[in-house]
Design an enzyme around this catalytic site. Sequence first.
Site, PDB file in Angstrom:
ATOM      1  CD  GLU A  49      -2.741   1.310   2.467  1.00 50.08           C
ATOM      2  OE1 GLU A  49      -3.064   2.444   2.870  1.00 50.08           O
ATOM      3  OE2 GLU A  49      -3.095   0.251   3.024  1.00 50.08           O
ATOM      4  CB  CYS A 101      -9.773   1.930   6.459  1.00 50.38           C
ATOM      5  SG  CYS A 101      -9.633   0.261   7.092  1.00 50.38           S
ATOM      6  CB  THR A 127      -5.911   2.440   4.933  1.00 42.82           C
ATOM      7  OG1 THR A 127      -5.546   1.172   4.390  1.00 42.82           O
ATOM      8  CG2 THR A 127      -5.983   3.488   3.842  1.00 42.82           C
TER       9      THR A 127
END
Length: 315
Positions: free
Chosen positions: A133, A201, A171
């Site tokens: 990511e 998130c 996240t």
Amino acid sequence: MTAPKPPVAVRLASPRGFCAGVERAIRTVEDTLAAYGAPVYVRHEIVHNNHVVARLSAMGAVFVENLEDVPADRPVVFSAHGAPKAAHDQASARKLVKIDATCPLVLKVHSQTRRHIAAGRKVILIGHRGHPEVVGTMGQAPEGSVILVESIADVAALPDAKGPLAYATQTTLSVDETRDILAALKERFPQIAGPAKEDICYATSNRQQAVKASAAGTDLFIVIGSPTSSNSVRLVETARAAGAKDAVLLEDAEAADWARIAKARVIGLSAGASAPETLVEEFLTALAARRTVRVETVETARETITFKSPLRLAS
């Protein structure tokens, strides 16, 4: 006469397991296989769970790290973690059928990063070096435009700002650790711009909160998940910080150290966002074969979020 099984109390954290982004990514591979037939190629593991990857492989998914390994006549699915712009450009240049299963919340970070760069800001990204990511987010901008920090010490070592700054975060980080790093960043650079809402998130935050609510007083906290899963590893750290005497990450019931588990009278149990609920059920079944189990569910939130399939596969 069979000796009675020793009792054990299990605090089952809720929410746990699959999040909406993971469900969408897995569904995307399944739908692509249904639409195009096997094999379907997937850039990187679709999510970081070996059981999920093995099941999809058996269905005809082929996981690759290099797009050069994808035949020109087969579709390629981009994983939930996101990919750098160069990978998307390479797929387009080869005219591959590209289906993007990147989590929409990761795509939001990508979009923010590009907007900051376009506005002339340098971006400081809080995340773990080498995680896909992070590689994907840093790859949204020219080299040197995004600076990675992993700790408060990294913030202290940053050079003085020579222009406007912004920040973004991976996240799947620890909420508490990120909060401390962010405080140090804002103290060092008071004018730094950031997102209106934090990048960590909802699923990561919710799972960490559920672990916090159930960890104190447990002899052992077990998180079901793969060691490559960032959010699963963070749950183990969260359990220890929240008062669990011991905490461990388990791939599945077969990997359990039953001698270690036998010493625990109170066990906490959760699963990372990429771990199937079946793995939790299999662990509880294996535990019940050895102990008299009493389960208490500790629920801190209810999740109703769903994400639509990528446009190319939308019905």
